[in-house]
Design an enzyme around this catalytic site. Sequence first.
Site, PDB file in Angstrom:
ATOM      1  N   HIS A 155      35.171  49.601  34.352  1.00 35.75           N
ATOM      2  CA  HIS A 155      34.282  48.513  33.887  1.00 35.75           C
ATOM      3  C   HIS A 155      35.079  47.217  33.684  1.00 35.75           C
ATOM      4  O   HIS A 155      34.695  46.369  32.871  1.00 35.75           O
ATOM      5  CB  HIS A 155      33.563  48.874  32.590  1.00 35.75           C
ATOM      6  CG  HIS A 155      32.887  50.202  32.623  1.00 35.75           C
ATOM      7  ND1 HIS A 155      31.552  50.376  32.902  1.00 35.75           N
ATOM      8  CD2 HIS A 155      33.386  51.453  32.423  1.00 35.75           C
ATOM      9  CE1 HIS A 155      31.245  51.665  32.869  1.00 35.75           C
ATOM     10  NE2 HIS A 155      32.355  52.343  32.589  1.00 35.75           N
ATOM     11  N   SER A 276      45.687  22.761  46.558  1.00 39.91           N
ATOM     12  CA  SER A 276      44.483  21.972  46.347  1.00 39.91           C
ATOM     13  C   SER A 276      44.793  20.536  46.719  1.00 39.91           C
ATOM     14  O   SER A 276      45.883  20.029  46.443  1.00 39.91           O
ATOM     15  CB  SER A 276      44.065  22.065  44.876  1.00 39.91           C
ATOM     16  OG  SER A 276      43.270  20.945  44.521  1.00 39.91           O
ATOM     17  N   LYS A 282      47.860  23.739  41.833  1.00 35.18           N
ATOM     18  CA  LYS A 282      47.135  24.925  42.308  1.00 35.18           C
ATOM     19  C   LYS A 282      47.864  25.712  43.389  1.00 35.18           C
ATOM     20  O   LYS A 282      48.520  25.159  44.251  1.00 35.18           O
ATOM     21  CB  LYS A 282      45.752  24.517  42.855  1.00 35.18           C
ATOM     22  CG  LYS A 282      44.759  24.057  41.817  1.00 35.18           C
ATOM     23  CD  LYS A 282      44.473  25.087  40.735  1.00 35.18           C
ATOM     24  CE  LYS A 282      43.666  26.251  41.260  1.00 35.18           C
ATOM     25  NZ  LYS A 282      42.304  25.853  41.634  1.00 35.18           N
ATOM     26  N   GLU A 289      40.136  35.381  49.312  1.00 39.21           N
ATOM     27  CA  GLU A 289      38.743  34.951  49.114  1.00 39.21           C
ATOM     28  C   GLU A 289      37.969  34.978  50.430  1.00 39.21           C
ATOM     29  O   GLU A 289      36.803  35.384  50.480  1.00 39.21           O
ATOM     30  CB  GLU A 289      38.717  33.541  48.513  1.00 39.21           C
ATOM     31  CG  GLU A 289      39.307  33.498  47.115  1.00 39.21           C
ATOM     32  CD  GLU A 289      39.575  32.067  46.683  1.00 39.21           C
ATOM     33  OE1 GLU A 289      38.725  31.495  46.005  1.00 39.21           O
ATOM     34  OE2 GLU A 289      40.635  31.520  47.049  1.00 39.21           O
TER      35      GLU A 289
END
Length: 463
Positions: A155, A276, A282, A289
């Site tokens: 979970h 970024s 970043k 992704e």
Amino acid sequence: MTLWGGRFTQSLDSLAWDLNSSLPVDQRMAIQDVDGSIAWANAIHKAGILSDEEHASISLGLDTVKGEFASGQFRFAPADEDIHTAVERRLAELIGVTAGKLHTGRSRNDQVATDFRLWMLQIIPQLDSAFRILQSALLSQAELAGETIMPGYTHLQRAQPILLAHWWLSHFHPLQRDRERLADLTKRVSILPLGSGALAGTPIPVDRAELAESLNFAEPSSNSLDAVSDRDFAAEYLFCATLTGIHLSKLAEQIVLYTSAEFGFFELSDAFSTGSSLMPQKKNPDVFELTRGKAGTLIGMLTGLLATLKGLPSTYDKDLQEDKAPVFAATDTLLAILPVIAGALRTITAKPERMRNAIDSTMMATDLADYLVSKGIPFRETHAIAGKAVRAANEKNVGLEELSLEAYQALGGALSESKGPFEADVYQVFDPMKSIVKRNAIGGTSPEAVEMQKAECRMQIEK
Ligand code: ARG
């Protein structure tokens, strides 16, 4: 010129032509189309349709066409409707009217299904290699991890400590199943439609078993009506690809989470992360992704083909031309993702301290319950006592290992007149490595069990 102009007085509307043409997609099966034609020429020669001379001329011509495809010299003509037309057109340019005999007893319906299956039989081993490269990256990381420990989650809540190696290998096995699924699919792809004609079978007395063997198919199809319309193999292939996409998305999701500052369990190498344009600090896990995102696109390809197949009348319908684009696209997706993920995982750095620090003693609450079990108390009772210990520790805002022996004895006291089952050795259960070592049955996270697992995985990669 089309292959079917005889009964028409007008040529096809140019926009309708564009809609109808499948060349942009099916040119990918050029080599397979020529191979299928060579085999067909052999079969109809044997059946007496081609003279020795015609057969020699067609075979030689087809070899030349194949060479042109292989060397990138083949030039498509504006009138090539599909790969089959293109090959026949070129053959006619090379050898003249004899080329017109090649299509005797054959239809593009059995031809296209044959090409597609041939193509798939050849791509499956390539996919398998790509899978193995990723599996070997996972296994290397598992070897590198040694006895590094990390929190295991259910979970997404801290659950029990595990070996990092065990976690890496948890992503190995789904890929092994994917490989097995593709290997199993091979036997259903390996059914030869050629010799089914347009729908009713070929009138040429070809030896279809021999034809199948010459193209490396396991056997010829048994029903011509089914053979020209069966696209189960394409749907299954897309399912396999999609399930792989889902497996990779699960792995990717975990890498995205674990490389975040909040977890900080891993750091990606610069070669597999992106920056970024606005925020200088970043370091983004784009490749993971994208992998996660492409699983969605793959699901679309699978459901798209299933929807195309649904409700089609038996035998060939032009709807079936929609079958190849998703299969090719899904293949390209996997062949693009698998090596990149392999590279990113080979070069990722684990942060053992961050992992260790994320393990708190409540994660050994199960071991506390097991400790009482070892003293003869039924697990259902020990579960409740360990739960009370967790509550007591939470109330005092301390770890389980910081509760006094008296506090434990008070919790256990409810069970008996005496001081209860707790003794000073209770504190040993809060050592996460002890918890890990105990889980030693096959498939567990203990170092010994994980060693066995690694050996099994090594064998699977080599197979
Ligand atoms: N381009 C077609 C396909 O991909 C080839 C078969 C065409 N058959 C036909 N009867 N028009 O399905």
